[in-house]
Scaffold this active site. Structure first.
Site, PDB file in Angstrom:
ATOM      1  N   ALA A  37      -0.427   3.653   2.953  1.00 17.65           N
ATOM      2  CA  ALA A  37       0.581   4.134   3.904  1.00 17.65           C
ATOM      3  C   ALA A  37       1.609   3.040   4.146  1.00 17.65           C
ATOM      4  O   ALA A  37       1.259   1.905   4.482  1.00 17.65           O
ATOM      5  CB  ALA A  37      -0.098   4.528   5.218  1.00 17.65           C
ATOM      6  N   HIS A  38       2.891   3.389   3.998  1.00 20.44           N
ATOM      7  CA  HIS A  38       3.949   2.399   4.195  1.00 20.44           C
ATOM      8  C   HIS A  38       5.282   3.111   4.345  1.00 20.44           C
ATOM      9  O   HIS A  38       5.395   4.316   4.140  1.00 20.44           O
ATOM     10  CB  HIS A  38       4.006   1.436   3.007  1.00 20.44           C
ATOM     11  CG  HIS A  38       4.395   2.094   1.714  1.00 20.44           C
ATOM     12  ND1 HIS A  38       3.529   2.918   1.027  1.00 20.44           N
ATOM     13  CD2 HIS A  38       5.544   2.068   0.986  1.00 20.44           C
ATOM     14  CE1 HIS A  38       4.130   3.363  -0.070  1.00 20.44           C
ATOM     15  NE2 HIS A  38       5.358   2.872  -0.110  1.00 20.44           N
ATOM     16  N   ALA A  39       6.293   2.339   4.688  1.00 20.91           N
ATOM     17  CA  ALA A  39       7.669   2.821   4.748  1.00 20.91           C
ATOM     18  C   ALA A  39       8.567   1.688   4.277  1.00 20.91           C
ATOM     19  O   ALA A  39       8.090   0.600   3.929  1.00 20.91           O
ATOM     20  CB  ALA A  39       8.025   3.267   6.159  1.00 20.91           C
TER      21      ALA A  39
END
Length: 256
Positions: A67-69
């Site tokens: 999970a990342h942005a």
């Protein structure tokens, strides 16, 4: 280059966490990044929005979501969180659901965590180490596995002239594309092609502009749909940590 044990403090590890769905799982991972002062709450929302906008491409291996942005003002420092779920949840990925491990990644830039991502990819690609991580009884035991000789490895220089370029692509260019880049480089090493093919991890926007420089693009099914028709072949990889799958894709690319 930061190592895994530097980026993942014990306080950012939670094991056997209940989560009703993928959003809640990401919120747990994001909450740990906030608690360890890597991000603000806004970054958790950005990670969820990344999945809503780009699909579940960040489920890069069976049972594993990164999970990342994009790097943003919501990131205070580069860091990781580690969430092993009590029961797996569905992200909507065609091949790699359900997810039992969510690693949260917050990156201040595209380079600070490169070595750590390469080390984590190697750990998860090794069945024995991956099992040790999956079965760790507590944060200290898990941290000890991550801090072992394999986990602390750094990117080694890759010398020699490169004739071809292959792009590995994800939504943001700072997380899942690095996993795929690492796996592809390991395959190229085994082939003895490292001096002739260079691999660049990038995001969807940059990939369109760089496509003319490459012989192929390797990415997830979701990102391939986003990229659309390009002048070079776009190859889909389901498991970004699988050397055999990447080997097959590379053989198909070069017809060998």
């Amino acid at each position: 280059m930061a190592a895994l044990s530097d980026l993942l403090p014990l306080a950012a590890v939670r094991l056997d966490v209940p989560a009703a769905d993928w959003r809640e799982a990401i919120r747990v991972a994001g909450g740990l990044l906030v608690e360890t002062e890597a991000t603000t709450d806004a970054y958790t929302d950005e990670m969820i929005r990344n999945v809503e906008d780009n699909g579940p491409y960040l489920v890069i291996a069976p049972g594993f979501a990164l999970a990342h942005a994009r790097p943003s003002p919501a990131v205070r420092r580069t860091g990781l969180s580690w969430v092993r779920l009590q029961q797996p949840v569905e992200f909507g990925h065609e091949a790699n659901d359900p997810v039992h491990l969510v690693v949260g990644l917050a990156a201040q830039d595209s380079g600070a965590h490169t070595a750590a991502m390469a080390a984590l990819a190697k750990l998860l690609a090794d069945p024995v180490t991956a099992r040790a991580l999956r079965d760790a009884a507590g944060p200290e035991e898990l941290h000890a596995v991550l801090a072992g000789p394999t986990g602390e490895g750094a990117d080694r220089p890759r010398g020699g002239p490169a004739v071809h370029k292959i792009l590995t692509v994800c939504g943001n260019g700072v997380g899942t594309s690095l996993f795929l880049k690492n796996t592809l480089e390991q395959v190229l090493d085994r082939w003895g092609w490292s001096r002739h093919v260079t691999v660049e991890a990038t995001d969807t926007i940059s990939a369109r502009g760089k496509a003319s420089e490459a012989v192929a693009i390797l990415t997830s099914r979701e990102i391939a749909r986003t990229l659309g028709e390009l002048a070079v072949p776009v190859k889909v990889v389901e498991d970004f940590t699988s050397g055999p799958e990447v080997d097959r894709v590379l053989r198909d690319t070069y017809d060998v």
